[in-house]
Design an enzyme around this catalytic site. Structure first.
Site, PDB file in Angstrom:
ATOM      1  N   CYS A  65     -23.538  24.835  20.659  1.00 28.20           N
ATOM      2  CA  CYS A  65     -22.332  25.436  20.097  1.00 28.20           C
ATOM      3  C   CYS A  65     -21.764  26.462  21.075  1.00 28.20           C
ATOM      4  CB  CYS A  65     -22.650  26.106  18.767  1.00 28.20           C
ATOM      5  SG  CYS A  65     -21.201  26.846  17.962  1.00 28.20           S
ATOM      6  N   CYS A  69     -22.833  33.501  17.816  1.00 25.00           N
ATOM      7  CA  CYS A  69     -23.398  34.120  16.609  1.00 25.00           C
ATOM      8  C   CYS A  69     -24.874  34.447  16.841  1.00 25.00           C
ATOM      9  CB  CYS A  69     -23.239  33.182  15.414  1.00 25.00           C
ATOM     10  SG  CYS A  69     -21.536  32.619  15.151  1.00 25.00           S
ATOM     11  N   CYS A 109     -24.410  18.307   1.868  1.00 26.43           N
ATOM     12  CA  CYS A 109     -23.661  19.221   2.721  1.00 26.43           C
ATOM     13  C   CYS A 109     -23.685  18.683   4.148  1.00 26.43           C
ATOM     14  CB  CYS A 109     -24.282  20.613   2.673  1.00 26.43           C
ATOM     15  SG  CYS A 109     -24.355  21.305   1.007  1.00 26.43           S
ATOM     16  N   CYS A 142     -19.887  18.330   0.427  1.00 21.05           N
ATOM     17  CA  CYS A 142     -19.371  19.583   0.971  1.00 21.05           C
ATOM     18  C   CYS A 142     -19.400  19.485   2.486  1.00 21.05           C
ATOM     19  CB  CYS A 142     -20.230  20.759   0.501  1.00 21.05           C
ATOM     20  SG  CYS A 142     -19.709  22.373   1.143  1.00 21.05           S
ATOM     21  N   ARG A 272     -26.751  30.212  -4.642  1.00 22.41           N
ATOM     22  CA  ARG A 272     -27.696  29.275  -4.036  1.00 22.41           C
ATOM     23  C   ARG A 272     -28.641  30.014  -3.103  1.00 22.41           C
ATOM     24  NH1 ARG A 272     -24.314  25.817  -1.043  1.00 22.41           N
ATOM     25  NH2 ARG A 272     -23.687  25.095  -3.099  1.00 22.41           N
TER      26      ARG A 272
END
Length: 393
Positions: A65, A69, A109, A142, A272
């Site tokens: 990526c 982060c 997901c 999702c 969740r």
């Protein structure tokens, strides 16, 4: 405790607690923990009964990526020894999803690393959604693809997506300390794009990155204002090879207090327990089911979870039941217009938001003891999507 009675009363009425009340939950002592869990459990059962919704992650594209982060094993410059692969084909992703659905999951997901999808990526994911729904008509899908550009949320909805996940992760005031390649405002914008497209918005946080109680309350109140239908609560997995590898700040008790605070602030939302529950809650995971009504089954994106069979046994042993495919997760007032509808006076409302409680001057301080580092509990995923090994479901 008068505080807990007040919070239960507000939770049953969908009223927002004050910031002082939310902070007071995080400041309770370990001696008061079971009282906190019992109180938040009343709110959870009022809106969701004893049902537990199962969700299943399929990592469509892993690693490499360009974003930085600090918490992420897939980040730019990460030295974490994770699986790295490019886009799964629709049939590969569909087979991966089928394993989770066979284990009892009702939502899949679909996640991909990266800053955000190109239009070609949206085409890929749209084909994957269609492939999954051709085989499993009733499954909720999702997507979690990063920052969205104009029109992309609408295209995903047209392809059959039911929801879109994009977490705020931490407070706006500290976001720049965690990530520099995009902003907190970018994340808020993507959640709003999902809302506007009619997708059910899913947005949550990561606890354990060195944040203060005030940061946690800030991000949860920001989430309430954004009004997602589901709020995943992640507990940092300190991967070796990432900047936050040494951040072991959580105890099982603190994790439970955080979940209770989220439940009180967003009483009628799907809360969740997401990544890190096995690492930080450990043997106290069953208690967390009294606070959250949703978990991930099996493994996560780049780390392994406990065995899917153990998840199902834990739910049954704790006196809960897996939510069936035909059951509606959210309370009726949140689903009047179908999946992704956003009626008034819901989690984003601020009725009852006046000054109705303060932290007593003699309020006990939070337990200051940090969790002992347990790198042995962080297992890198080596099975499932992107491998030839059977998934954990």
């Amino acid at each position: 405790m008068d505080l807990l009675n007040t919070l239960v009363d507000k939770g049953l009425r969908r009223e927002t607690p004050t910031r002082a009340e939310a902070l007071a939950v995080l400041a309770t002592t370990d001696d008061e923990l079971l009282d906190v869990v019992a109180a938040a459990g009343k709110v959870r059962r009022h809106w969701f009964g004893r049902r537990v919704k199962l969700n299943y992650l399929v990592n469509l594209k892993s690693g490499l990526c360009p974003e930085d982060c600090s918490y992420c094993s897939q980040r730019l410059g990460s030295k974490a020894d994770i699986l790295k692969y490019t886009w799964l084909k629709p049939d590969e992703a569909s087979r991966a999803a089928a394993a989770g659905l066979a284990g009892g999951a009702k939502r899949v997901c679909l996640v991909a690393s990266g800053r955000g999808p190109t239009d070609r990526d949206v085409d890929r994911v749209s084909d994957t959604i269609k492939a999954i729904k051709e085989r499993h008509e009733d499954v909720e899908v999702c997507a979690c693809l990063g920052l969205l550009s104009d029109g992309q949320a609408e295209r995903l909805r047209e392809a059959g997506a039911d929801a879109y996940n994009h977490n705020l992760n931490t407070s706006e005031s500290t976001y720049g300390e965690i990530t520099t390649t995009h902003t907190y405002a970018d994340r808020v914008d993507t959640v709003r794009k999902a809302h506007a497209a009619g997708l059910s918005a899913c947005s949550g946080l990561i606890a354990g990155m060195g944040e203060t109680d005030e940061d946690l309350v800030d991000v949860v109140f920001s989430l309430r204002e954004l009004d997602p239908d589901s709020v995943p609560v992640n507990f940092l997995i300190p991967f070796e090879g990432t900047p936050l590898a040494k951040e072991w700040n959580l105890t099982p008790q603190r994790c439970l207090r955080i979940l209770a605070m989220v439940r009180f602030v967003c009483p009628d939302v799907e809360v969740r327990i997401a990544g890190g529950r096995e690492v930080h809650l450990r043997t106290m995971q069953p208690l967390a089911l009294h606070l959250a009504n949703s978990i991930f089954l099996g493994d996560y994106l780049t780390s392994e979870g406990q065995a899917g069979k153990a998840d199902l046994e834990m739910i049954a042993d704790a006196g809960f039941e897996v939510e069936g495919a035909g059951e509606v997760t959210l309370p009726e007032h949140r689903t009047g217009g179908g999946c992704g509808s956003h009626e008034g006076s819901r989690c984003g409302s601020h009725e009852g938001g006046g000054v109705c409680g303060t932290v007593p001057a003699s309020a006990p301080a939070a337990s200051a003891s940090a969790d002992e580092p347990r790198p042995d509990l962080v297992a890198v995923r080596r099975r499932g999507a992107g491998t030839d090994l059977a998934p954990n479901a």
